[in-house]
Design an enzyme around this catalytic site. Structure first.
Site, PDB file in Angstrom:
ATOM      1  N   SER A   1      80.838  62.920 101.477  1.00 53.94           N
ATOM      2  CA  SER A   1      79.458  63.245 101.891  1.00 53.94           C
ATOM      3  C   SER A   1      79.018  62.227 102.942  1.00 53.94           C
ATOM      4  CB  SER A   1      78.547  63.156 100.663  1.00 53.94           C
ATOM      5  OG  SER A   1      77.190  63.179 101.022  1.00 53.94           O
TER       6      SER A   1
ATOM      7  N   TYR B   1      74.256  60.323  92.903  1.00 50.61           N
ATOM      8  CA  TYR B   1      75.068  61.082  93.858  1.00 50.61           C
ATOM      9  C   TYR B   1      75.675  60.134  94.901  1.00 50.61           C
ATOM     10  CZ  TYR B   1      76.278  64.761  97.240  1.00 50.61           C
ATOM     11  OH  TYR B   1      76.947  65.594  98.109  1.00 50.61           O
TER      12      TYR B   1
HETATM   13  P1  NAP Z   1      76.843  74.101  95.576  1.00 46.99           P
HETATM   14  O1  NAP Z   1      76.603  75.289  96.420  1.00 46.99           O
HETATM   15  O2  NAP Z   1      75.723  73.535  94.765  1.00 46.99           O
HETATM   16  O3  NAP Z   1      78.101  74.401  94.620  1.00 46.99           O
HETATM   17  C1  NAP Z   1      78.523  73.455  93.677  1.00 46.99           C
HETATM   18  C2  NAP Z   1      79.858  73.871  93.135  1.00 46.99           C
HETATM   19  O4  NAP Z   1      80.315  72.909  92.176  1.00 46.99           O
HETATM   20  C3  NAP Z   1      79.778  75.220  92.432  1.00 46.99           C
HETATM   21  O5  NAP Z   1      80.916  75.968  92.757  1.00 46.99           O
HETATM   22  C4  NAP Z   1      79.803  74.812  90.947  1.00 46.99           C
HETATM   23  O6  NAP Z   1      80.388  75.758  90.096  1.00 46.99           O
HETATM   24  C5  NAP Z   1      80.692  73.586  90.985  1.00 46.99           C
HETATM   25  N1  NAP Z   1      80.447  72.781  89.790  1.00 46.99           N
HETATM   26  C6  NAP Z   1      79.331  72.079  89.492  1.00 46.99           C
HETATM   27  N2  NAP Z   1      79.444  71.514  88.288  1.00 46.99           N
HETATM   28  C7  NAP Z   1      80.667  71.871  87.805  1.00 46.99           C
HETATM   29  C8  NAP Z   1      81.360  71.609  86.596  1.00 46.99           C
HETATM   30  N3  NAP Z   1      80.814  70.857  85.630  1.00 46.99           N
HETATM   31  N4  NAP Z   1      82.587  72.154  86.429  1.00 46.99           N
HETATM   32  C9  NAP Z   1      83.138  72.919  87.397  1.00 46.99           C
HETATM   33  N5  NAP Z   1      82.535  73.200  88.566  1.00 46.99           N
HETATM   34  C10 NAP Z   1      81.306  72.686  88.754  1.00 46.99           C
HETATM   35  O7  NAP Z   1      77.367  72.883  96.417  1.00 46.99           O
HETATM   36  P2  NAP Z   1      78.088  72.833  97.839  1.00 46.99           P
HETATM   37  O8  NAP Z   1      77.071  72.524  98.845  1.00 46.99           O
HETATM   38  O9  NAP Z   1      78.994  73.981  98.024  1.00 46.99           O
HETATM   39  O10 NAP Z   1      78.918  71.478  97.634  1.00 46.99           O
HETATM   40  C11 NAP Z   1      80.306  71.442  97.455  1.00 46.99           C
HETATM   41  C12 NAP Z   1      80.738  70.001  97.583  1.00 46.99           C
HETATM   42  O11 NAP Z   1      80.352  69.505  98.873  1.00 46.99           O
HETATM   43  C13 NAP Z   1      80.092  69.055  96.568  1.00 46.99           C
HETATM   44  O12 NAP Z   1      81.006  68.061  96.177  1.00 46.99           O
HETATM   45  C14 NAP Z   1      78.949  68.455  97.355  1.00 46.99           C
HETATM   46  O13 NAP Z   1      78.570  67.196  96.845  1.00 46.99           O
HETATM   47  C15 NAP Z   1      79.598  68.326  98.709  1.00 46.99           C
HETATM   48  N6  NAP Z   1      78.672  68.201  99.831  1.00 46.99           N
HETATM   49  C16 NAP Z   1      77.784  69.193 100.125  1.00 46.99           C
HETATM   50  C17 NAP Z   1      76.931  69.025 101.202  1.00 46.99           C
HETATM   51  C18 NAP Z   1      75.922  70.059 101.615  1.00 46.99           C
HETATM   52  O14 NAP Z   1      75.154  69.791 102.545  1.00 46.99           O
HETATM   53  N7  NAP Z   1      75.892  71.228 101.021  1.00 46.99           N
HETATM   54  C19 NAP Z   1      76.989  67.878 101.970  1.00 46.99           C
HETATM   55  C20 NAP Z   1      77.896  66.896 101.625  1.00 46.99           C
HETATM   56  C21 NAP Z   1      78.747  67.071 100.568  1.00 46.99           C
HETATM   57  P3  NAP Z   1      79.457  76.813  89.284  1.00 46.99           P
HETATM   58  O15 NAP Z   1      78.755  77.628  90.318  1.00 46.99           O
HETATM   59  O16 NAP Z   1      80.440  77.587  88.488  1.00 46.99           O
HETATM   60  O17 NAP Z   1      78.508  75.987  88.459  1.00 46.99           O
END
Ligand code: NAP
Length: 256
Positions: A148, A161
């Protein structure tokens, strides 16, 4: 003589695990790896990953879904076992699943802190260990951790986080140092501000939303599609000499 063209991004026949593959960035990464030729083990918790499975199959890939709460350490070996049983091996692991809890530090509940560390960090170490052992034995493997901007910066109201994502970056480098000579490459992608559920609260806050947008040189929030090329690159032969790198995919945010 005409040279044979070689596609260094080809993942045909490779097996990849993607956690958090049911929605958001994980869904796009899984579909992108399938587009490059890989078969996918899709790890999901609460969201159905059927939509992702359909996307993988539309590219001609095979897909299996496993439903696992990755915060439960005892369940993690079943993910690796399922990949081996379904596809006969493991070439690529993408540790994408992650959660965020937004509250000021003094109000940050210990339960939130613990949950964030369990999902974002502890599961990553355990899955890297399990996959790494196998990959070292076979002499090759690619691990991509999702970091991130908060692997570099402090953020606001997200102490757990930020701590977890700094640690993911450190862990990526530590494992890369140990495993590079054994043919196992460990790298990370640090997405910038991407339009997913994870950032919904920020996008709904007019002040924070404007502040963020003003700082992004590309002039827009990122999309899940923006991560596909970098993920395929780090999963493929094209990145053969990259170890412990944290690749920012951020529209230039970190340069500002
Ligand atoms: P998101 O839309 O909130 O999706 C989160 C994902 O994590 C979902 O597929 C969820 O599965 C899974 N997850 C959460 N808790 C879990 C658990 N206990 N066991 C298994 N799976 C779990 O987030 P995103 O934006 O796609 O983020 C994906 C990654 O990128 C994360 O690591 C996040 O920190 C990182 N990131 C995101 C951003 C951003 O701007 N969006 C920026 C930097 C980094 P379920 O739906 O089944 O709960």
């Amino acid at each position: 003589m005409k040279e044979q063209r070689r596609n260094r991004f080809d993942l045909t026949g490779k097996t990849a695990i993607v956690t958090g593959a049911g929605r958001g960035l994980g869904q796009a990464i899984a579909a992108g790896l399938a587009e490059a030729g890989a078969n996918l083990l899709l790890v999901t918790n609460r969201t159905s990953a059927e939509e992702t499975k359909a996307k993988v199959e539309a590219f001609g890939g095979k897909a299996r879904i496993v439903q696992v709460d990755i915060a439960d350490r005892s369940k993690l070996p079943s993910i690796i076992d399922e990949a081996i049983e379904s596809f006969g091996g493991l070439d690529i692991l993408v540790n994408n699943a992650g959660i965020i809890r937004r509250t000021p530090a003094v109000e940050h509940a210990y339960s939130d802190w613990q949950e964030v560390l369990d999902v974002n960090l502890n599961s990553v170490f355990a899955l890297c260990q399990l996959a790494g052992e196998l990959m070292i034995e076979q002499g090759h493997g690619k691990i991509i951790n999702i970091a991130s901007m908060l692997s570099f910066q402090g953020g606001i109201n997200v102490p757990g986080y930020t701590a977890s994502k700094h640690a993911v970056a450190g862990l990526t480098k530590a494992l890369a140092n140990e495993w590079a000579s054994k043919g196992v490459q460990v790298n990370a992608i640090a997405p910038g501000y991407m339009s997913t559920d994870n950032t919904e609260a920020l996008r709904k806050d007019p002040t924070r939303s404007r502040q963020i947008l003003d700082r992004i040189p590309a002039g827009r929030w990122g999309t899940d599609e923006d991560l596909i090329g970098p993920a395929v690159f780090l999963a493929s032969e094209a990145s053969g000499y990259m170890n412990g790198h944290i690749l920012c995919v951020d529209g230039g945010w970190m340069n500002r």
